[in-house]
Design a protein around this motif. Structure first.
Motif, PDB file in Angstrom:
ATOM      1  N   ALA A   1      23.947  39.994  14.493  1.00 29.62           N
ATOM      2  CA  ALA A   1      24.608  41.266  14.181  1.00 29.62           C
ATOM      3  C   ALA A   1      25.124  41.278  12.748  1.00 29.62           C
ATOM      4  CB  ALA A   1      25.752  41.518  15.146  1.00 29.62           C
ATOM      5  N   HIS A   2      25.172  42.473  12.178  1.00 26.82           N
ATOM      6  CA  HIS A   2      25.728  42.627  10.845  1.00 26.82           C
ATOM      7  C   HIS A   2      27.247  42.705  10.873  1.00 26.82           C
ATOM      8  CE1 HIS A   2      21.560  44.076  10.279  1.00 26.82           C
ATOM      9  NE2 HIS A   2      21.706  43.659   9.033  1.00 26.82           N
TER      10      HIS A   2
ATOM     11  N   ALA B   1      22.845  49.108  22.076  1.00 30.91           N
ATOM     12  CA  ALA B   1      21.890  48.223  22.739  1.00 30.91           C
ATOM     13  C   ALA B   1      22.524  46.901  23.132  1.00 30.91           C
ATOM     14  CB  ALA B   1      20.690  47.977  21.831  1.00 30.91           C
ATOM     15  N   ASP B   2      23.686  46.592  22.554  1.00 30.27           N
ATOM     16  CA  ASP B   2      24.360  45.315  22.818  1.00 30.27           C
ATOM     17  C   ASP B   2      25.676  45.480  23.563  1.00 30.27           C
ATOM     18  OD1 ASP B   2      22.522  43.491  21.684  1.00 30.27           O
ATOM     19  OD2 ASP B   2      23.193  44.022  19.670  1.00 30.27           O
TER      20      ASP B   2
ATOM     21  N   GLN C   1      25.732  47.795  31.688  1.00 26.38           N
ATOM     22  CA  GLN C   1      24.805  46.970  30.906  1.00 26.38           C
ATOM     23  C   GLN C   1      25.109  45.494  31.095  1.00 26.38           C
ATOM     24  OE1 GLN C   1      23.974  47.632  26.816  1.00 26.38           O
ATOM     25  NE2 GLN C   1      23.736  49.848  26.986  1.00 26.38           N
ATOM     26  N   ALA C   2      26.391  45.145  31.094  1.00 24.19           N
ATOM     27  CA  ALA C   2      26.776  43.740  31.272  1.00 24.19           C
ATOM     28  C   ALA C   2      26.306  43.223  32.621  1.00 24.19           C
ATOM     29  CB  ALA C   2      28.292  43.596  31.143  1.00 24.19           C
ATOM     30  N   ALA C   3      26.460  44.045  33.667  1.00 22.35           N
ATOM     31  CA  ALA C   3      26.012  43.628  34.994  1.00 22.35           C
ATOM     32  C   ALA C   3      24.517  43.374  35.022  1.00 22.35           C
ATOM     33  CB  ALA C   3      26.388  44.695  36.017  1.00 22.35           C
TER      34      ALA C   3
ATOM     35  N   ASP D   1      35.834  46.577  21.497  1.00 22.26           N
ATOM     36  CA  ASP D   1      35.493  47.909  20.975  1.00 22.26           C
ATOM     37  C   ASP D   1      33.986  48.122  20.967  1.00 22.26           C
ATOM     38  OD1 ASP D   1      34.415  46.623  18.737  1.00 22.26           O
ATOM     39  OD2 ASP D   1      35.992  47.259  17.370  1.00 22.26           O
ATOM     40  N   LYS D   2      33.221  47.139  21.433  1.00 22.25           N
ATOM     41  CA  LYS D   2      31.765  47.162  21.608  1.00 22.25           C
ATOM     42  C   LYS D   2      31.017  47.619  20.361  1.00 22.25           C
ATOM     43  CE  LYS D   2      31.579  51.634  23.994  1.00 22.25           C
ATOM     44  NZ  LYS D   2      32.639  52.145  23.137  1.00 22.25           N
TER      45      LYS D   2
END
Length: 583
Positions: free
Chosen positions: A95-96, A204-205, A252-254, A149-150
């Motif tokens: 990641a940036h 996406a993350d 998404q985490a699940a 804060d994703k």
């Protein structure tokens, strides 16, 4: 200390007791409802002042704290919860930009029922953006609460003075401190927003952000209670919960939780995109930006809040949209009523329900669709602040509404006050307007073409959207999705319903409540006329979390099905418990 390889820079530990607690920063319910928490020096607020106001802003942005809403009497509470906080910047491999993580550990941490709630901010909000859900439920119960804060948040970077936001929330110059978001150096002015301009497609993350926040939380619990370390998913139950974008993040985490970290998931009104079905937010947001203004002038929406002025007239810009679409050959009707009917039928054919369109009048009135489209397009195309798609840009808003440089006091308050995507708080979205009677349509059409077109940009954007699709959770994971039937921002037909059906087809057994009369924004229920028609969503989220707790810690069986409560609209008076249908 394990897992600190994910952390950039220091871990900041602060204590919050007596008149400055974890849940309300000492404000209590009355203070959260009140005027913005004061800064002694508006141009240089302290870290403690910024934190207090950020917590207050996050509460007001999510919960209905209005006099008729029933928060604190019918449901919910704002307890005084002393404890400590661990703040850090964490970074995903490749990641940036970092995402901000936070663990709140209450002094009454329940050592007999070791519990970690992990959550992600709603929308693009800052680190406290889920405190009204996860913090309000978990902290008084003795759970530690981990936030992310994703990859979004309110650490705006201002090129005019080359400043961003440090770990404490205070502003700092490039090079003077590690910043929440530091874009490449650039000459000139303008404002960069992490969600839109990090170059990471953070959506996406989201799942990885949530799981990394959970790992950070476990590591900090080791630090808080070294005599009871290590804290692991095997001896500490991890409950994931979130709403809106935060709800999508925990789903998404699940879907990627290969190490079985999560013990259960409760997702409220999730922004979830299911592969091969449903619709992506960018798709229906850019569609709504073009077609909803015209459709909402139809007579069937005459009594809908925000769809008419005090004289019963639709906004002139909405009526102009029908004429503009006819000029472009997208509508054939020649009269405004017929144009409205055609636009309405087009949206119905695309899956919009009358309920969703009616409630979406609020989003049209607040220009949310165009705002979302511009920011998300920039994120999906990984554009910087000076190369946003369609010529859009963010800049300070001067008193006359024109772009300029924000003053020092406005800039200092962004971390506490902003929502994560402008406009708002002295930052405007500029560009892509013309002198026509419908000045925003051209820009909206450019954003839409990035979804419908077939050039390189459109293909890149659609590939980025495909990357946000959710994966299958493990079998037998307790998972509960709650969504308002009247949601006009993330309609259930595009999000939760396809997701839940997909899970069922693959042998998963989620609980799903499509809640009558609930919509997307509890905070807006305090607006005159709007709350009369709707019910808040938070009490149902708290009830679902209570049931999950009973399953995990009191061995109460997880139900195969549970009837959806049959609530009734609040009406003009105060909310009563029986209206929720929970008893």
């Amino acid at each position: 200390m394990r897992d600190l390889d994910i952390v950039q820079g220091e871990v900041r530990l602060t204590a919050h007791r007596e008149h400055d607690d974890l849940l309300s920063a000492g404000l209590g319910l009355a203070g959260l409802r009140g005027a913005p928490a004061a800064f002694a020096d508006a141009q240089r607020p302290s870290a403690q002042e910024l934190r207090r106001r950020a917590i207050q802003t996050s509460w007001k942005g999510i919960a209905d704290l209005g006099p008729l809403g029933g928060y604190g009497t019918v449901y919910g509470a704002v307890a005084h919860v002393p404890g400590v906080e661990y703040h850090a910047f964490a970074k995903l491999s490749g990641a940036h930009a970092p995402h901000r993580v936070l663990l709140q550990v209450p002094d009454n941490f329940d050592h007999a029922h070791r519990c970690l709630v992990v959550t992600a901010s709603s929308g693009s909000r800052g680190i406290y953006g889920a405190i009204a859900l996860a913090g309000a439920w978990g902290l008084p119960r003795g759970c530690a609460v981990a936030y992310t804060d994703k990859g979004a948040g309110t650490g705006y970077f201002d090129f005019s003075d080359d400043s961003g936001v440090g770990l404490s929330g205070e502003r700092a110059q490039r090079g003077a401190a590690l910043l929440e978001f530091e874009p490449p150096a650039s000459h000139g002015e303008g404002i960069a927003i992490k969600h839109a301009h990090s170059g990471d497609n953070p959506e996406a993350d989201w799942g990885r952000h949530v799981l990394q926040a959970a790992r950070f939380g476990l590591a900090m619990l080791d630090r808080a209670f070294p005599g009871q370390a290590p804290f692991t998913p095997q001896n500490t139950r991890i409950i994931a919960t979130g709403l809106s974008n935060g709800g999508g993040a925990v789903l998404q985490a699940a879907g990627i939780d290969d190490q079985r970290m999560l013990a259960g998931v409760v997702a409220l009104e999730p922004n979830v995109y299911t592969p091969g079905r449903g619709r992506a937010l960018y798709d229906y947001a850019t569609e709504a930006a073009i077609w909803l203004p015209c459709a909402l002038t139809d007579a069937r929406f005459a009594a809908v809040p925000f769809a008419r002025d005090v004289h019963g007239q639709a906004p002139a810009a909405w009526t102009a949209r029908g004429a503009s679409l006819r000029e472009r050959g997208q509508l054939s009707a020649s009269t405004p009523p017929a144009q409205a009917a055609q636009a309405y039928e087009r949206l119905r054919g695309a899956g919009w329900t009358d309920q969703a369109m009616a409630t979406a009048a609020l989003s049209v009135a607040f220009d949310l669709w165009r705002t979302l489209g511009a920011a998300y397009a920039s994120a999906y195309l990984r554009r910087g602040a000076h190369e946003m798609p369609g010529g859009y840009r963010y800049a300070g808003t001067l008193a006359d509404g024109k772009p300029g440089v924000a003053d020092a006091a406005t800039r200092a308050g962004w971390w506490a006050d902003a929502s994560g995507i402008p406009p708002g708080n002295g930052v405007g979205l500029f560009g892509q307007t013309d002198g026509s009677i419908d000045p925003q349509l051209a820009g909206c059409e450019q954003l839409r073409s990035l979804w419908t077109g077939d050039d390189a940009q459109a293909r890149t954007l659609r590939a980025s959207v495909a990357a946000v699709a959710v994966g299958l959770p493990r079998e037998n994971l307790p998972l509960w999705v709650l969504h308002g039937a009247d949601d006009g921002l993330l309609p259930t037909t595009f999000s939760s319903e396809p997701y839940v059906a997909w899970l069922g087809e693959h042998g998963r057994k989620p609980l799903y409540w499509k809640l009558p009369h609930a919509q997307h924004f509890d905070a807006f229920l305090a607006l005159p006329g709007f709350g009369d028609r709707h019910l808040p969503l938070l009490p149902y989220g708290y009830a679902a979390l209570d049931r999950l707790w009973a399953h995990l810690y009191a061995e109460r069986p997880w139900p195969a099905d549970l009837p959806t409560p049959a609530g009734t609209p609040r009406g003009a008076g105060p909310l009563q418990r029986g209206m929720l249908g929970l008893d």
